[in-house]
Design an enzyme around this catalytic site. Sequence first.
Site, PDB file in Angstrom:
ATOM      1  N   CYS A  11       0.841  -1.200   0.000  1.00 27.43           N
ATOM      2  CA  CYS A  11       0.000   0.000   0.000  1.00 27.43           C
ATOM      3  C   CYS A  11       0.876   1.250   0.000  1.00 27.43           C
ATOM      4  CB  CYS A  11      -0.904   0.030   1.224  1.00 27.43           C
ATOM      5  SG  CYS A  11      -2.334  -1.051   1.092  1.00 27.43           S
ATOM      6  N   GLY A  97       2.146 -19.965   0.906  1.00 28.54           N
ATOM      7  CA  GLY A  97       3.415 -19.246   0.868  1.00 28.54           C
ATOM      8  C   GLY A  97       3.275 -17.741   0.772  1.00 28.54           C
ATOM      9  N   HIS A 104      -0.465 -10.054  -4.774  1.00 29.69           N
ATOM     10  CA  HIS A 104       0.643  -9.714  -5.674  1.00 29.69           C
ATOM     11  C   HIS A 104       0.903 -10.871  -6.617  1.00 29.69           C
ATOM     12  CE1 HIS A 104       2.140 -11.263  -1.848  1.00 29.69           C
ATOM     13  NE2 HIS A 104       3.137 -11.849  -2.509  1.00 29.69           N
TER      14      HIS A 104
HETATM   15  P1  5GP Z   1       5.057 -13.874  -1.260  1.00 26.21           P
HETATM   16  O1  5GP Z   1       5.986 -14.810  -0.563  1.00 26.21           O
HETATM   17  O2  5GP Z   1       4.086 -13.212  -0.319  1.00 26.21           O
HETATM   18  O3  5GP Z   1       4.383 -14.485  -2.464  1.00 26.21           O
HETATM   19  O4  5GP Z   1       5.971 -12.753  -1.871  1.00 26.21           O
HETATM   20  C1  5GP Z   1       6.287 -11.560  -1.231  1.00 26.21           C
HETATM   21  C2  5GP Z   1       7.331 -10.898  -2.077  1.00 26.21           C
HETATM   22  O5  5GP Z   1       7.391  -9.528  -1.740  1.00 26.21           O
HETATM   23  C3  5GP Z   1       8.732 -11.483  -1.872  1.00 26.21           C
HETATM   24  O6  5GP Z   1       9.249 -11.928  -3.124  1.00 26.21           O
HETATM   25  C4  5GP Z   1       9.524 -10.317  -1.302  1.00 26.21           C
HETATM   26  O7  5GP Z   1      10.851 -10.280  -1.748  1.00 26.21           O
HETATM   27  C5  5GP Z   1       8.729  -9.117  -1.776  1.00 26.21           C
HETATM   28  N1  5GP Z   1       8.818  -7.956  -0.913  1.00 26.21           N
HETATM   29  C6  5GP Z   1       8.630  -7.945   0.430  1.00 26.21           C
HETATM   30  N2  5GP Z   1       8.791  -6.704   0.905  1.00 26.21           N
HETATM   31  C7  5GP Z   1       9.069  -5.903  -0.159  1.00 26.21           C
HETATM   32  C8  5GP Z   1       9.344  -4.506  -0.301  1.00 26.21           C
HETATM   33  O8  5GP Z   1       9.364  -3.740   0.652  1.00 26.21           O
HETATM   34  N3  5GP Z   1       9.582  -4.047  -1.551  1.00 26.21           N
HETATM   35  C9  5GP Z   1       9.582  -4.875  -2.631  1.00 26.21           C
HETATM   36  N4  5GP Z   1       9.846  -4.322  -3.818  1.00 26.21           N
HETATM   37  N5  5GP Z   1       9.339  -6.200  -2.534  1.00 26.21           N
HETATM   38  C10 5GP Z   1       9.084  -6.705  -1.317  1.00 26.21           C
HETATM   39 ZN    ZN Z   2      -1.787  -3.255   1.233  1.00 25.67          ZN
END
Ligand code: 5GP
Ligand code: ZN
Length: 143
Positions: A11, A97, A104
């Site tokens: 956000c 995961g 996203h």
């Molecule tokens: P999930 O495991 O929830 O599918 O993926 C979360 C993704 O968000 C991870 O690949 C992680 O590297 C990325 N991520 C987490 N925090 C941030 C952030 O502050 N900025 C960016 N650009 N990516 C983030």
């Molecule tokens: Zn959010």
Amino acid sequence: MTRHGHECVFCRIARGEAEASLVHGDDLVTAFLDINPVTPGHVLVVPRRHVASLGELEDPEAARLMLVGRFVLGALRGGAVRCEGVNLFLADGEAAGQEVSHVHLHVFPRFAGDGFALHGDWSRFPPRAELDALAARLRATLP
Ligand code: 5GP
Ligand code: ZN
């Protein structure tokens, strides 16, 4: 993370309050590079609205998420990064995961030897009757 996303990093990125390397922005979604990429060019496409699950998105938001995912795929395949293939990946729920509870879509380049792997038990081929029965149960709950 609050329900309305006040503490949510995606956000904050969508509002321009947190640093991110943006690759796309429109009225419904924004896309930026993942800070911890699987491969160079790893992009996250996120709705501007704070919604935890893909199922809670409005149809136009879900459609735009995939449309922009496709645009990013095209850009990755365009030659800017090493790219022999592309994976789209979306983790919905902690058990799947999902670490950031704001929808996203991961879009990242793949190439031979990049080290990425999805592990699972792919050994089972259920009988057709079992597959048909399960398909019928799912059909009954689809919109
Ligand atoms: P999930 O495991 O929830 O599918 O993926 C979360 C993704 O968000 C991870 O690949 C992680 O590297 C990325 N991520 C987490 N925090 C941030 C952030 O502050 N900025 C960016 N650009 N990516 C983030
Ligand atoms: Zn959010």
